[in-house]
Scaffold this motif. Structure first.
Motif, mmCIF file in Angstrom:
data_model
loop_
_atom_site.group_PDB
_atom_site.id
_atom_site.type_symbol
_atom_site.label_atom_id
_atom_site.label_comp_id
_atom_site.label_asym_id
_atom_site.label_seq_id
_atom_site.Cartn_x
_atom_site.Cartn_y
_atom_site.Cartn_z
ATOM 1 N N LEU A 46 0.838 -1.202 0.000
ATOM 2 C CA LEU A 46 0.000 0.000 0.000
ATOM 3 C C LEU A 46 0.876 1.257 0.000
ATOM 4 C CD1 LEU A 46 -3.188 0.593 2.060
ATOM 5 C CD2 LEU A 46 -1.370 2.273 2.181
ATOM 6 N N VAL A 47 1.887 1.299 0.869
ATOM 7 C CA VAL A 47 2.770 2.466 0.917
ATOM 8 C C VAL A 47 3.544 2.595 -0.386
ATOM 9 C CG1 VAL A 47 4.711 3.517 2.137
ATOM 10 C CG2 VAL A 47 2.924 2.337 3.426
ATOM 11 N N ASP A 48 4.009 1.486 -0.926
ATOM 12 C CA ASP A 48 4.755 1.527 -2.182
ATOM 13 C C ASP A 48 3.880 2.061 -3.325
ATOM 14 O OD1 ASP A 48 7.152 0.875 -3.755
ATOM 15 O OD2 ASP A 48 5.838 -0.607 -4.696
ATOM 16 N N ALA A 49 2.591 1.710 -3.331
ATOM 17 C CA ALA A 49 1.687 2.208 -4.376
ATOM 18 C C ALA A 49 1.513 3.717 -4.270
ATOM 19 C CB ALA A 49 0.341 1.495 -4.272
ATOM 20 N N VAL A 50 1.422 4.244 -3.041
ATOM 21 C CA VAL A 50 1.301 5.692 -2.866
ATOM 22 C C VAL A 50 2.568 6.386 -3.358
ATOM 23 C CG1 VAL A 50 1.001 7.546 -1.179
ATOM 24 C CG2 VAL A 50 -0.269 5.416 -0.931
ATOM 25 N N VAL A 51 3.726 5.821 -3.034
ATOM 26 C CA VAL A 51 4.986 6.407 -3.488
ATOM 27 C C VAL A 51 5.069 6.387 -5.015
ATOM 28 C CG1 VAL A 51 7.502 6.114 -3.460
ATOM 29 C CG2 VAL A 51 6.181 5.886 -1.339
ATOM 30 N N GLU A 52 4.627 5.312 -5.642
ATOM 31 C CA GLU A 52 4.651 5.215 -7.107
ATOM 32 C C GLU A 52 3.790 6.287 -7.762
ATOM 33 O OE1 GLU A 52 6.403 3.504 -9.249
ATOM 34 O OE2 GLU A 52 7.576 2.616 -7.615
ATOM 35 N N ASP A 53 2.677 6.623 -7.123
ATOM 36 C CA ASP A 53 1.830 7.700 -7.662
ATOM 37 C C ASP A 53 2.596 9.011 -7.728
ATOM 38 O OD1 ASP A 53 -0.249 5.933 -7.904
ATOM 39 O OD2 ASP A 53 -1.210 6.518 -6.006
ATOM 40 N N PHE A 54 3.389 9.304 -6.706
ATOM 41 C CA PHE A 54 4.180 10.544 -6.723
ATOM 42 C C PHE A 54 5.307 10.443 -7.738
ATOM 43 C CE2 PHE A 54 2.053 11.125 -2.664
ATOM 44 C CZ PHE A 54 1.838 12.485 -2.606
ATOM 45 N N ARG A 55 5.901 9.260 -7.865
ATOM 46 C CA ARG A 55 6.966 9.098 -8.860
ATOM 47 C C ARG A 55 6.435 9.298 -10.278
ATOM 48 N NH1 ARG A 55 9.719 3.585 -6.452
ATOM 49 N NH2 ARG A 55 10.956 4.550 -4.778
ATOM 50 N N ASP A 56 5.210 8.825 -10.517
ATOM 51 C CA ASP A 56 4.626 9.010 -11.849
ATOM 52 C C ASP A 56 4.448 10.480 -12.189
ATOM 53 O OD1 ASP A 56 4.540 6.288 -12.097
ATOM 54 O OD2 ASP A 56 2.433 6.098 -11.522
ATOM 55 N N LEU A 57 4.269 11.316 -11.147
ATOM 56 C CA LEU A 57 4.140 12.758 -11.375
ATOM 57 C C LEU A 57 5.491 13.454 -11.419
ATOM 58 C CD1 LEU A 57 1.146 13.508 -8.960
ATOM 59 C CD2 LEU A 57 1.094 13.265 -11.452
ATOM 60 N N GLY A 58 6.580 12.683 -11.280
ATOM 61 C CA GLY A 58 7.916 13.253 -11.352
ATOM 62 C C GLY A 58 8.440 13.781 -10.037
ATOM 63 N N ASP A 59 7.802 13.480 -8.913
ATOM 64 C CA ASP A 59 8.269 13.961 -7.609
ATOM 65 C C ASP A 59 9.357 13.044 -7.061
ATOM 66 O OD1 ASP A 59 6.425 16.081 -7.545
ATOM 67 O OD2 ASP A 59 4.843 14.738 -6.821
ATOM 68 N N PRO A 60 10.412 13.622 -6.488
ATOM 69 C CA PRO A 60 11.519 12.819 -5.946
ATOM 70 C C PRO A 60 11.151 12.178 -4.606
ATOM 71 C CG PRO A 60 11.976 15.141 -5.609
ATOM 72 C CD PRO A 60 10.694 15.086 -6.368
ATOM 73 N N VAL A 61 10.467 11.075 -4.649
ATOM 74 C CA VAL A 61 10.053 10.358 -3.448
ATOM 75 C C VAL A 61 10.677 8.969 -3.482
ATOM 76 C CG1 VAL A 61 8.122 9.499 -2.089
ATOM 77 C CG2 VAL A 61 7.885 11.632 -3.364
ATOM 78 N N THR A 62 11.362 8.576 -2.425
ATOM 79 C CA THR A 62 12.013 7.269 -2.347
ATOM 80 C C THR A 62 11.330 6.424 -1.281
ATOM 81 O OG1 THR A 62 13.634 8.043 -0.717
ATOM 82 C CG2 THR A 62 14.225 8.273 -3.042
ATOM 83 N N PHE A 63 11.412 5.110 -1.457
ATOM 84 C CA PHE A 63 10.830 4.177 -0.495
ATOM 85 C C PHE A 63 11.774 3.005 -0.313
ATOM 86 C CE2 PHE A 63 8.016 0.397 0.232
ATOM 87 C CZ PHE A 63 7.702 0.708 1.552
ATOM 88 N N GLU A 64 12.122 2.740 0.939
ATOM 89 C CA GLU A 64 12.966 1.584 1.249
ATOM 90 C C GLU A 64 12.104 0.332 1.210
ATOM 91 O OE1 GLU A 64 14.957 2.071 4.907
ATOM 92 O OE2 GLU A 64 15.816 4.024 4.400
#
Length: 455
Positions: free
Chosen positions: A320-338
């Motif tokens: 679930l957290v990884d999916a939220v992070v992917e949404d921001f990555r798709d918009l080009g935002d620099p968000v990383t997830f361990e």
């Protein structure tokens, strides 16, 4: 009082303690009366035989017979055997005088004193010491006891002496009273505890029902049991819970109508701006309408929280957290997830996703980037969103969770939002039984931590 006696919290404990205190007070009064009666009995035990012996001795002399000792205790003495070192006994003196007056016996004076073994040895003659020592012995106790010495000055001025042992205090009275108190405690307190717990059981069930009440579930009426007063309280609680549920249902219907009525003109405005020829103006208008829609969604979500329509389901929190992070990555935002191990939990995924999204969105807006991680232990799972932004003053770390609160110096309407993101995130997390905390990050920035229980 509470420092001396640990005051119980439960109704049964308080009732038992009050009964115990009442029994203790009653037994204390009983002990005082018994001690008073015992003191009067000891006084009579000493003075009555003394008065009879004195009267008998004087009667012998008045009849022309010499004074014969009553068991060797009454003797003619050359002087007053009572010395200043002995302890006067005015109560015994008054009692002996009163009894002699009742018998019609007249004497010039009477002195009564209490002498310890080391006091009555020196001032008395050898014969008198033998008389006192013989009186000080007991039949059943080898301990020497204090001696009562009665000095009688007759009408003719001569002295007579009477010595008798003072009975020891009977400690058996205390032990009998203590045993009686313990028996009373056992006979009275155990039924009181049982009755009090039986009476308080409906109250405990009422408290448990009040704590477990949730607007998200339909209320189950609580059984009305116990005394009439307790049943009345339970009935009032059941009626109150029904009224609260009806009010919340009405509120949900009103919010649905408000949302529908507001979204309809916003949709019409979105269609009409297509006729605007200036692309820049049209884009600004579209952004304004989108912001109004987001604000409306946040307000409605915050108002409806506590009665979510989404049921709890078992989901993978890491996914679930990884999916939220992917949404921001798709918009080009620099968000990383361990990357984290799979973690199955029962929760409302849409709401938790929204809470995590709000935290990441704040980090991206005010720091330009976000670092997301997930850690777990046996009890909780922690989602951490870290940034290197300007941070928040320590005295305002709790205040930023208030609805519509914004830090004007660093966060204003130009950066987006009206101060509902963190308030909504905290409400979502607390509804799930968790908590959200903001702390300063070492080296600058902010750490937003969501903690969720695993069970």
């Amino acid at each position: 009082m509470r420092r001396l006696i640990p005051w119980p919290r439960s109704l049964a404990g308080q009732m038992a303690l009050l009964v115990a205190l009442a029994l203790f007070l009653a037994q204390a009064v009983n002990l005082a009366l018994l001690l008073r009666e015992r003191s009067a009995y000891r006084l009579a035990q000493v003075t009555r035989p003394a008065a009879y012996r004195i009267a008998d001795a004087l009667d012998q002399e008045s009849g022309g017979r010499p004074v014969v000792a009553d068991r060797g205790r009454v003797r003619l003495v050359p002087r007053n055997p009572i010395t200043p070192a002995m302890t006067p006994q005015p109560a015994m003196t008054r009692e002996i005088v009163s009894q002699l007056n009742d018998m019609g016996v007249r004497v010039a004076a009477i002195d009564v004193a209490l002498a310890t073994p080391d006091q009555y040895q020196a001032p008395l003659s050898r014969f008198e010491r033998r008389m006192v020592a013989r009186a000080a012995r007991t039949d059943h106790d080898d301990r020497p006891r204090d001696t009562i010495i009665v000095a009688i000055r007759r009408i003719d001025g001569r002295w007579m002496a009477l010595a008798g042992g003072l009975p020891h205090d009977d400690l058996r009275l205390f032990w009998r009273l203590l045993a009686q108190t313990l028996i009373l405690y056992g006979v009275v307190l155990l039924p009181v505890l049982w009755i009090a717990r039986r009476i308080s059981r409906p109250l405990r069930e009422l408290a448990a029902a009040a704590r477990s009440y949730s607007p998200a579930t339909s209320p189950e009426p609580l059984e009305e049991t116990g005394p009439p007063d307790v049943r009345a309280v339970i009935a009032a609680f059941n009626a109150l819970r029904l009224r609260v549920t009806a009010m919340l249902d009405e509120k949900d219907r009103m919010l649905g109508a408000i949302g529908h009525d507001l979204r309809t003109p916003l949709a019409a405005l979105r269609v009409r701006i297509e006729s605007v020829e200036d692309d820049q103006d049209r884009a600004r208008m579209a952004d304004t309408i989108a912001e109004m829609n987001r604000t409306l969604d946040d307000i409605l979500s915050l108002a409806r929280l506590g009665r979510p329509s989404e049921p709890e389901t078992e989901v993978d929190l890491a996914a679930l957290v990884d999916a939220v992070v992917e949404d921001f990555r798709d918009l080009g935002d620099p968000v990383t997830f361990e990357e984290a191990e799979r973690l199955r939990m029962r929760l409302r995924p849409s709401l938790i996703r929204r809470a995590v999204r709000n935290l990441i969105e704040n980090a991206v807006k005010y720091a330009g980037a976000a670092e997301v991680s997930l850690s777990t232990d046996a009890q909780v799972a922690a989602i951490v969103v870290a940034d290197r932004g300007p941070g928040i003053p320590s005295e305002r770390l709790d205040q930023v969770f208030d609805p519509f609160f914004r830090l004007e110096s660093s966060r204003n309407r130009h950066t987006g939002g009206i101060g509902l993101g963190l308030a909504l995130a905290r409400a979502i997390v607390e509804e799930a039984g968790g908590r959200i905390v903001l702390t300063a990050r070492d080296g600058g920035g902010l750490l937003a931590t969501i903690t969720l229980p695993r069970d």
